[in-house]
Write a protein that holds these residues in place. Structure first.
Motif, PDB file in Angstrom:
ATOM      1  N   TYR A 102       0.836  -1.210   0.000  1.00 45.14           N
ATOM      2  CA  TYR A 102       0.000   0.000   0.000  1.00 45.14           C
ATOM      3  C   TYR A 102       0.865   1.252   0.000  1.00 45.14           C
ATOM      4  O   TYR A 102       0.575   2.230  -0.700  1.00 45.14           O
ATOM      5  N   ARG A 103       1.958   1.223   0.775  1.00 44.98           N
ATOM      6  CA  ARG A 103       2.854   2.378   0.863  1.00 44.98           C
ATOM      7  C   ARG A 103       3.644   2.575  -0.431  1.00 44.98           C
ATOM      8  O   ARG A 103       3.997   3.703  -0.793  1.00 44.98           O
ATOM      9  N   LYS A 104       3.925   1.489  -1.152  1.00 44.85           N
ATOM     10  CA  LYS A 104       4.637   1.614  -2.427  1.00 44.85           C
ATOM     11  C   LYS A 104       3.814   2.381  -3.458  1.00 44.85           C
ATOM     12  O   LYS A 104       4.365   2.946  -4.407  1.00 44.85           O
ATOM     13  N   GLU A 105       2.501   2.411  -3.265  1.00 45.66           N
ATOM     14  CA  GLU A 105       1.627   3.187  -4.140  1.00 45.66           C
ATOM     15  C   GLU A 105       1.538   4.641  -3.701  1.00 45.66           C
ATOM     16  O   GLU A 105       0.720   5.412  -4.195  1.00 45.66           O
ATOM     17  N   ASN A 106       2.418   5.001  -2.728  1.00 43.38           N
ATOM     18  CA  ASN A 106       2.467   6.372  -2.197  1.00 43.38           C
ATOM     19  C   ASN A 106       1.153   6.762  -1.525  1.00 43.38           C
ATOM     20  O   ASN A 106       0.698   7.903  -1.604  1.00 43.38           O
ATOM     21  N   LYS A 107       0.538   5.783  -0.845  1.00 43.17           N
ATOM     22  CA  LYS A 107      -0.694   6.026  -0.107  1.00 43.17           C
ATOM     23  C   LYS A 107      -0.414   5.921   1.386  1.00 43.17           C
ATOM     24  O   LYS A 107       0.518   5.231   1.804  1.00 43.17           O
ATOM     25  N   TYR A 108      -1.229   6.599   2.181  1.00 42.17           N
ATOM     26  CA  TYR A 108      -1.056   6.614   3.628  1.00 42.17           C
ATOM     27  C   TYR A 108      -2.373   6.232   4.307  1.00 42.17           C
ATOM     28  O   TYR A 108      -3.453   6.550   3.807  1.00 42.17           O
ATOM     29  N   VAL A 109      -2.247   5.544   5.433  1.00 46.08           N
ATOM     30  CA  VAL A 109      -3.432   5.307   6.261  1.00 46.08           C
ATOM     31  C   VAL A 109      -3.530   6.449   7.268  1.00 46.08           C
ATOM     32  O   VAL A 109      -2.525   6.911   7.807  1.00 46.08           O
ATOM     33  N   ASN A 110      -4.744   6.920   7.499  1.00 44.34           N
ATOM     34  CA  ASN A 110      -4.933   8.083   8.365  1.00 44.34           C
ATOM     35  C   ASN A 110      -5.728   7.780   9.628  1.00 44.34           C
ATOM     36  O   ASN A 110      -6.057   8.694  10.380  1.00 44.34           O
ATOM     37  N   SER A 111      -6.028   6.505   9.854  1.00 45.55           N
ATOM     38  CA  SER A 111      -6.762   6.122  11.056  1.00 45.55           C
ATOM     39  C   SER A 111      -6.551   4.644  11.321  1.00 45.55           C
ATOM     40  O   SER A 111      -6.084   3.897  10.446  1.00 45.55           O
ATOM     41  N   ALA A 112      -6.915   4.238  12.527  1.00 45.51           N
ATOM     42  CA  ALA A 112      -6.806   2.819  12.883  1.00 45.51           C
ATOM     43  C   ALA A 112      -7.733   1.975  12.016  1.00 45.51           C
ATOM     44  O   ALA A 112      -7.392   0.846  11.645  1.00 45.51           O
ATOM     45  N   LYS A 113      -8.879   2.536  11.661  1.00 47.09           N
ATOM     46  CA  LYS A 113      -9.832   1.806  10.824  1.00 47.09           C
ATOM     47  C   LYS A 113      -9.248   1.550   9.436  1.00 47.09           C
ATOM     48  O   LYS A 113      -9.359   0.446   8.886  1.00 47.09           O
ATOM     49  N   GLU A 114      -8.582   2.567   8.860  1.00 51.24           N
ATOM     50  CA  GLU A 114      -7.954   2.392   7.552  1.00 51.24           C
ATOM     51  C   GLU A 114      -6.793   1.405   7.639  1.00 51.24           C
ATOM     52  O   GLU A 114      -6.573   0.611   6.722  1.00 51.24           O
ATOM     53  N   PHE A 115      -6.054   1.449   8.752  1.00 48.42           N
ATOM     54  CA  PHE A 115      -4.943   0.520   8.953  1.00 48.42           C
ATOM     55  C   PHE A 115      -5.447  -0.925   8.924  1.00 48.42           C
ATOM     56  O   PHE A 115      -4.844  -1.790   8.289  1.00 48.42           O
ATOM     57  N   GLN A 116      -6.557  -1.190   9.599  1.00 51.27           N
ATOM     58  CA  GLN A 116      -7.110  -2.545   9.620  1.00 51.27           C
ATOM     59  C   GLN A 116      -7.641  -2.947   8.248  1.00 51.27           C
ATOM     60  O   GLN A 116      -7.493  -4.092   7.825  1.00 51.27           O
ATOM     61  N   ALA A 117      -8.239  -1.978   7.535  1.00 50.54           N
ATOM     62  CA  ALA A 117      -8.773  -2.277   6.208  1.00 50.54           C
ATOM     63  C   ALA A 117      -7.677  -2.665   5.234  1.00 50.54           C
ATOM     64  O   ALA A 117      -7.869  -3.524   4.368  1.00 50.54           O
ATOM     65  N   VAL A 118      -6.508  -2.063   5.386  1.00 53.47           N
ATOM     66  CA  VAL A 118      -5.386  -2.349   4.481  1.00 53.47           C
ATOM     67  C   VAL A 118      -4.674  -3.633   4.878  1.00 53.47           C
ATOM     68  O   VAL A 118      -4.398  -4.495   4.045  1.00 53.47           O
ATOM     69  N   THR A 119      -4.374  -3.780   6.169  1.00 53.24           N
ATOM     70  CA  THR A 119      -3.545  -4.910   6.622  1.00 53.24           C
ATOM     71  C   THR A 119      -4.343  -6.164   6.929  1.00 53.24           C
ATOM     72  O   THR A 119      -3.791  -7.264   6.949  1.00 53.24           O
ATOM     73  N   LYS A 120      -5.650  -6.012   7.219  1.00 53.69           N
ATOM     74  CA  LYS A 120      -6.512  -7.133   7.609  1.00 53.69           C
ATOM     75  C   LYS A 120      -6.131  -7.720   8.962  1.00 53.69           C
ATOM     76  O   LYS A 120      -6.316  -8.923   9.214  1.00 53.69           O
ATOM     77  N   VAL A 121      -5.559  -6.908   9.862  1.00 49.84           N
ATOM     78  CA  VAL A 121      -5.227  -7.420  11.190  1.00 49.84           C
ATOM     79  C   VAL A 121      -6.516  -7.709  11.958  1.00 49.84           C
ATOM     80  O   VAL A 121      -7.572  -7.133  11.687  1.00 49.84           O
ATOM     81  N   SER A 122      -6.409  -8.569  12.949  1.00 52.68           N
ATOM     82  CA  SER A 122      -7.574  -8.944  13.740  1.00 52.68           C
ATOM     83  C   SER A 122      -7.972  -7.807  14.677  1.00 52.68           C
ATOM     84  O   SER A 122      -7.177  -6.911  14.983  1.00 52.68           O
ATOM     85  N   ASP A 123      -9.214  -7.862  15.149  1.00 54.87           N
ATOM     86  CA  ASP A 123      -9.692  -6.838  16.081  1.00 54.87           C
ATOM     87  C   ASP A 123      -8.891  -6.855  17.372  1.00 54.87           C
ATOM     88  O   ASP A 123      -8.606  -5.802  17.962  1.00 54.87           O
ATOM     89  N   SER A 124      -8.530  -8.058  17.833  1.00 59.19           N
ATOM     90  CA  SER A 124      -7.795  -8.164  19.097  1.00 59.19           C
ATOM     91  C   SER A 124      -6.426  -7.501  19.002  1.00 59.19           C
ATOM     92  O   SER A 124      -6.013  -6.770  19.913  1.00 59.19           O
ATOM     93  N   LEU A 125      -5.714  -7.729  17.887  1.00 56.90           N
ATOM     94  CA  LEU A 125      -4.399  -7.106  17.725  1.00 56.90           C
ATOM     95  C   LEU A 125      -4.543  -5.597  17.546  1.00 56.90           C
ATOM     96  O   LEU A 125      -3.758  -4.823  18.093  1.00 56.90           O
ATOM     97  N   LEU A 126      -5.559  -5.174  16.801  1.00 57.98           N
ATOM     98  CA  LEU A 126      -5.773  -3.738  16.584  1.00 57.98           C
ATOM     99  C   LEU A 126      -6.046  -3.028  17.910  1.00 57.98           C
ATOM    100  O   LEU A 126      -5.542  -1.925  18.143  1.00 57.98           O
TER     101      LEU A 126
END
Length: 294
Positions: A102-126
């Protein structure tokens, strides 16, 4: 007859009786020594050893606390998580790879919600790592606006861009407001600007030691060069070796090469002549030329 046979086993000669008596005497002496003599030797303990023994309880307490130690997590920008950082946080390889792609496309996550949407981390880890996310102040202010709308690939999206300051007029207070720049690095930027007389391009931020590509990108989003500064140019064809070597982009060895070149080939007329000099930083030639008088 039977008694006589048995008695024959207990018939000892005088020498045998004497040996038996001596054996019993030895046994009695050894038993007496065992019961009445204290075999616990009094060992002399040095003062240093006594000191360490006295601290043993404290050492044991420290060992026990180390077993309960858990690494402290400091606030961080999730956009710049490395492979190692992600591993320490408990992310899987696939989750880290999604963020890096995602970062190679020069994009940034701006919230925890966007971070989870990109990485697919679990709710517990988030829930564990999200409290440590630290986004730039301008991101927080944008997200805090009630009427904020995220525009993508639209002409009027440029209206959301913050007004840029002139880097040549920036103070230390202006610089430290940029995420990733502290007091030390801001002073380095100002000192380089003063030594040159001013910046002619934001590309010169790469010449400031300690600036990462991410921080330079942050600088470019806050500052620009509006106009070329009035600088004291170096007369490259007449300046002495000492004068040339004092220029920020010329070390003594390169200054000698410049003097040698002009003595053998005549005046240096333009950038094309500059890049012919041995050891000259070709990638910076156009920027350096703005500080020279041909």
């Amino acid at each position: 007859m039977c008694l006589r046979g048995v008695r024959s086993y207990f018939a000892f000669s005088a020498e045998q009786r004497t040996g038996i008596v001596i054996l019993f005497a030895i046994i009695i002496v050894l038993q007496s020594v065992y019961f009445f003599v204290d075999f616990n030797e009094t060992q002399s303990v040095s003062p240093n050893k006594q000191k360490w023994l006295a601290m043993q309880s404290e050492i044991d307490a420290l060992k026990e606390s180390n077993l309960k130690y858990s690494a402290k997590i400091y606030p961080f920008n999730p956009n710049f998580i490395s492979d190692y950082k992600g591993y320490k946080l408990g992310m899987s390889v696939s989750e880290i790879d999604r963020l890096l792609a995602y970062r190679k496309e020069n994009k940034y996550v701006n919230s925890a919600k966007e971070f989870q949407a990109v990485t697919k981390v679990s709710d517990s880890l988030l829930n564990v790592i999200a409290p440590y996310f630290k986004f730039p102040d301008w991101v927080k202010s944008k997200l805090g606006n009630k009427g904020y709308v995220k525009y993508e690939n639209k002409p009027f999206a440029k209206k959301e861009i913050l007004s840029l300051l002139d880097i040549n007029g920036a103070t230390q207070e202006d610089l430290v407001k940029v995420y990733g720049i502290g007091e030390v690095i801001s002073l380095r930027i100002i000192k380089l600007k003063e030594s040159l007389g001013g910046f002619v391009s934001m590309e010169q931020m790469h010449d400031v030691w300690g600036l990462s590509p991410e921080v330079i990108a942050n600088l470019n989003s806050h500052f620009k060069v509006y106009a070329l500064p009035v600088v004291h140019k170096i007369d490259i064809n007449n300046a002495s070796l000492k004068e040339i070597s004092q220029f920020s982009y010329f070390r003594y060895a390169l200054a000698k090469e410049i003097v040698t070149y002009r003595s053998m080939n005549g005046d240096i007329k333009n950038v094309e002549d500059l890049i012919k000099i041995k050891g000259f930083p070709v990638e910076k030639a156009n920027i350096i030329a703005l500080y020279l008088d041909f």
